[in-house]
Every structure is written in structure tokens, then in C-alpha cells.
Design a protein around this motif. Structure first.
Motif, PDB file in Angstrom:
ATOM      1  N   GLY A 130     -16.636   3.282  -5.599  1.00 24.26           N
ATOM      2  CA  GLY A 130     -15.910   4.174  -5.766  1.00 24.26           C
ATOM      3  C   GLY A 130     -15.750   4.936  -4.122  1.00 24.26           C
ATOM      4  N   VAL A 131     -15.750   3.966  -3.187  1.00 23.83           N
ATOM      5  CA  VAL A 131     -15.327   4.304  -1.706  1.00 23.83           C
ATOM      6  C   VAL A 131     -14.420   3.176  -1.208  1.00 23.83           C
ATOM      7  CG1 VAL A 131     -16.156   4.760   0.604  1.00 23.83           C
ATOM      8  CG2 VAL A 131     -17.730   5.350  -1.233  1.00 23.83           C
ATOM      9  N   PRO A 132     -13.001   3.883  -0.687  1.00 24.27           N
ATOM     10  CA  PRO A 132     -12.060   2.896  -0.357  1.00 24.27           C
ATOM     11  C   PRO A 132     -12.745   2.252   1.023  1.00 24.27           C
ATOM     12  CG  PRO A 132     -11.264   5.157  -0.108  1.00 24.27           C
ATOM     13  CD  PRO A 132     -12.638   5.323  -0.838  1.00 24.27           C
ATOM     14  N   VAL A 133     -12.473   0.860   0.927  1.00 26.47           N
ATOM     15  CA  VAL A 133     -13.073   0.175   2.025  1.00 26.47           C
ATOM     16  C   VAL A 133     -11.901  -0.862   2.510  1.00 26.47           C
ATOM     17  CG1 VAL A 133     -14.312  -2.144   2.310  1.00 26.47           C
ATOM     18  CG2 VAL A 133     -15.253  -0.478   0.640  1.00 26.47           C
ATOM     19  N   LYS A 134     -11.782  -0.903   3.962  1.00 27.74           N
ATOM     20  CA  LYS A 134     -10.737  -1.347   4.846  1.00 27.74           C
ATOM     21  C   LYS A 134     -11.210  -2.570   5.149  1.00 27.74           C
ATOM     22  CE  LYS A 134      -7.796  -0.827   8.716  1.00 27.74           C
ATOM     23  NZ  LYS A 134      -7.430   0.183   9.638  1.00 27.74           N
ATOM     24  N   LEU A 135     -10.614  -3.906   4.961  1.00 25.36           N
ATOM     25  CA  LEU A 135     -11.359  -4.985   5.885  1.00 25.36           C
ATOM     26  C   LEU A 135     -10.195  -5.347   6.820  1.00 25.36           C
ATOM     27  CD1 LEU A 135     -12.098  -7.323   2.630  1.00 25.36           C
ATOM     28  CD2 LEU A 135     -13.565  -5.649   3.937  1.00 25.36           C
ATOM     29  N   VAL A 136     -10.818  -5.376   8.045  1.00 27.09           N
ATOM     30  CA  VAL A 136      -9.884  -5.987   8.816  1.00 27.09           C
ATOM     31  C   VAL A 136     -10.100  -7.548   9.184  1.00 27.09           C
ATOM     32  CG1 VAL A 136      -9.328  -5.934  11.565  1.00 27.09           C
ATOM     33  CG2 VAL A 136      -9.926  -3.831  10.202  1.00 27.09           C
ATOM     34  N   LEU A 137      -9.185  -8.566   9.009  1.00 23.49           N
ATOM     35  CA  LEU A 137      -9.378  -9.829   8.784  1.00 23.49           C
ATOM     36  C   LEU A 137      -8.779 -10.603   9.828  1.00 23.49           C
ATOM     37  CD1 LEU A 137      -7.989 -10.572   5.106  1.00 23.49           C
ATOM     38  CD2 LEU A 137     -10.319 -10.986   5.733  1.00 23.49           C
ATOM     39  N   THR A 138      -9.371 -11.842  10.260  1.00 22.36           N
ATOM     40  CA  THR A 138      -8.656 -12.624  11.211  1.00 22.36           C
ATOM     41  C   THR A 138      -9.622 -13.947  10.864  1.00 22.36           C
ATOM     42  OG1 THR A 138      -8.305 -13.159  13.299  1.00 22.36           O
ATOM     43  CG2 THR A 138     -10.188 -12.436  13.092  1.00 22.36           C
TER      44      THR A 138
END
Ligand code: CUA
Length: 333
Positions: A130-138
Motif C-alpha cells: 500500500g505504499v508507492p515504492v520507487k526503485l533507482v536502477l542501474t
């Protein structure tokens, strides 16, 4: 209605239902026209077949109404499809501002994740429901692709740059995580699990074990590499001040303006000469190879945490933890 259908993976994110609806609509649309065309081909072949060996067909000189209809109808259909998919595309691309950040590095052949609190994990990703999760990918080596079918999201992890993706899980559980870009011998083994937890359980997990916060780890690297000798807080250094830098517009020596985002900070560490800030000399040496991808992410988290000190207040010593509010969870009272 399709959740029990064996062809579809479970729907476990806010995006899943929307992607499936579009997908089903496109398949239905294609199926409808395929059947329609097949029936017309067979029907006309029978209806207009030659009935006697000497029969000659009647020539056709066009039909305006027919042509207008078969131009307008597809135009309306593809416009609807375009607007519908663009709407989904933009919701996928626009990360909600309050999203919780997690840094992910792909490497042959594993996924390494770092939470802002300092928790790290490999081939596992713990997130709250229920929480927006942002992934920073490399990526540390070649192109990988982060793919969670139950969330209907997929994004390439490209070496040398940061890609962002986001999701909001809708139910607790364990969901498959795949690498969806062929990356070598053990590509098929580059798999893992996303563990979606209740927010309270996630908080407990987050505080268990782990070292300092990501920003604190970054500060250690910052000091051990001696960055602080040039990037001083009092504007007397040979390099620009970093307090309050993150997210701000920066004017470069050639007059161009760029936003100091994660990619900019990364590039400034790895290839400092690429974008020199106006008023400064290109004196900074490169730190390529001296800092790991995870170290770079820690440095970015540290620089992100450096806020402009309030007027009259002494300069901040302890870094503020970015995303601390997001981590506590939007569900908390
Ligand atoms: Cu990594 Cu395929």
C-alpha cells in the motif's frame, strides 16, 4: 475476473489491473477483426465464385462511402488505443513524489538492493504493502531488466545511468522477480523474490540488523576519499558547495542549465570534466573504478541529505535521512 485464469500471473500492484484490461482489450480487438476478415474472405469466395467457365466479373469503380467508413472506423479505434495506453504509460513513468526510495544494482547474476535505512539484500526485495515504492536502477556490467510479472512492471538496468520505476503493491505475499534481458550464461538464474509485507512487519524488518543509513555510509566514503577538502560547506573550497544542491538547477561553464539529479551527481563523480559548474575549474580527478555502484548510490543518498542550513543556525553535522518520512509509511497515523 481474470485472476483465476491460469494464463495470467497474479495481480499484486495498482498497475496490474490496468495493464491487463488494456492487454485483454487489444487481444479481443485483434481477435474480432481477424475473425471478421477470415469470415469475409471465405464468404466472398463462396458468394462471388465463378459459376460458368465463360463468366466475366463486373468491374468496380470505387465506393466513396465504403472508403470513408474503413478509414474513419480504424482511426477512431487506434486513437482510443493510443490515448488509453499513453495514459497507462504516463502513470508508470511518473513517480509519485512521496514514494519510498530503494536503490537496486543489477550484476551478473544477481540483484542487489539497498534501502535508505542501510538495509541491504540480494535477490530479495522487501517492500511494504500500500505504499508507492520507487526503485533507482542501474547495472554494474551489462544490461539487465528488472521484471516483476505480478506487478506488471519491467525496466532495463543500464550500466552508467539510473533508471527509475515505481509500483504500489496491493497485497502481501511473495512475488517472482526476474531478469528479463539476456545477460550471459546464468541469465536464467538471475531471479529472486519481492516480499510484500504489512507496514508494521516491514518496519520491524527494516530496523533489524543493518549498518548505518545509506546517507551515513555515503558520508563515510565522502570523508575517506577526501571529497570534503574541496567541497566545503563554507563556499571557500575549490569545488562547488553541495548543501542544498540535490534537485536544484545548476548553471554550467558553457551556460547550459541542468538539474542536479542522481544521474548528474553520478556523472560528476565518475567523469567530472563532462559538466563543469560555472565559476569553477575542471580540477576534479575522476573517481571511476574507485567507488562501486553501490558506493555511488550511497554518495548520492548523502548528497541528497545535505540540506541548506537554516539562516543563523550552525552548519548541519549529521545528515538528514532522505525519505525518512516516506519510510515511516504513508499508512502510519
Ligand atoms: Cu541479468 Cu539477464
Amino acid at each position: 475476473m481474470w485472476t483465476g485464469f491460469p494464463l495470467f500471473p497474479e495481480q499484486a500492484s495498482t498497475m496490474a489491473g490496468r495493464v491487463d484490461a488494456l492487454y485483454i482489450a487489444l487481444v479481443a480487438l485483434a481477435a474480432f477483426f481477424s475473425v471478421l476478415i477470415a469470415c469475409l474472405v471465405v464468404g466472398f469466395a463462396i458468394k462471388f465464385r465463378r459459376r460458368s467457365p465463360g463468366e466475366i466479373g463486373v468491374p468496380i469503380h470505387g465506393n466513396f462511402t465504403l472508403e470513408a467508413v474503413w478509414t474513419a472506423v480504424p482511426l477512431v479505434i487506434v486513437t482510443v488505443v493510443f490515448l488509453w495506453s499513453a495514459e497507462i504509460f504516463f502513470s508508470m513513468a511518473r513517480v509519485p513524489p512521496q514514494a519510498m526510495e530503494i536503490y537496486v544494482v543489477g550484476k551478473r547474476w544477481m540483484w542487489k538492493a539497498q534501502h535508505l535505512s542501510g538495509q541491504r539484500e540480494i535477490n530479495e526485495l522487501h517492500v511494504p504493502v500500500g505504499v508507492p515504492v520507487k526503485l533507482v536502477l542501474t547495472s554494474e556490467d551489462v544490461i539487465h531488466s528488472f521484471y516483476v510479472p505480478a506487478f506488471r512492471i519491467k525496466k532495463d538496468a543500464v550500466p552508467g545511468r539510473y533508471a527509475t520505476m515505481w509500483f504500489q503493491a496491493t497485497k502481501p505475499g511473495r512475488y517472482h522477480l526476474f531478469c528479463a534481458e539476456y545477460c550471459g550464461t546464468k541469465h536464467s538464474g538471475m531471479i529472486g523474490w519481492v516480499e510484500v509485507m504489512e507496514p508494521a512487519a516491514f518496519q520491524t524488518w527494516l530496523t533489524g540488523g543493518g549498518t548505518g543509513s545509506l546517507a551515513a555510509e555515503g558520508q563515510k566514503i565522502f570523508q575517506s576519499l577526501g571529497c570534503v577538502t574541496c567541497h566545503r560547506a563554507d563556499s571557500q573550497g575549490r569545488g562547488p558547495r553541495l548543501e542544498g544542491l540535490f534537485g536544484r538547477a545548476v548553471t554550467l561553464a558553457d551556460g547550459e542549465e541542468v538539474v542536479a539529479d542522481a544521474d548528474y551527481v553520478r556523472e560528476s563523480i565518475v567523469t567530472p570534466a563532462a559538466k563543469v559548474v560555472a565559476g569553477y575549474q575542471p580540477v576534479m580527478p575522476t573517481y571511476q573504478g574507485l567507488v562501486s555502484e553501490e558506493g555511488l548510490m550511497q554518495l548520492i543518498a548523502y548528497i541528497q541529505s545535505l540540506q541548506e542550513p537554516a539562516k543563523g543556525a550552525p552548519p548541519a553535522v549529521a545528515p538528514r535521512e532522505p525519505g525518512a518520512a516516506a519510510r515511516t509509511g504513508a499508512r502510519q497515523p
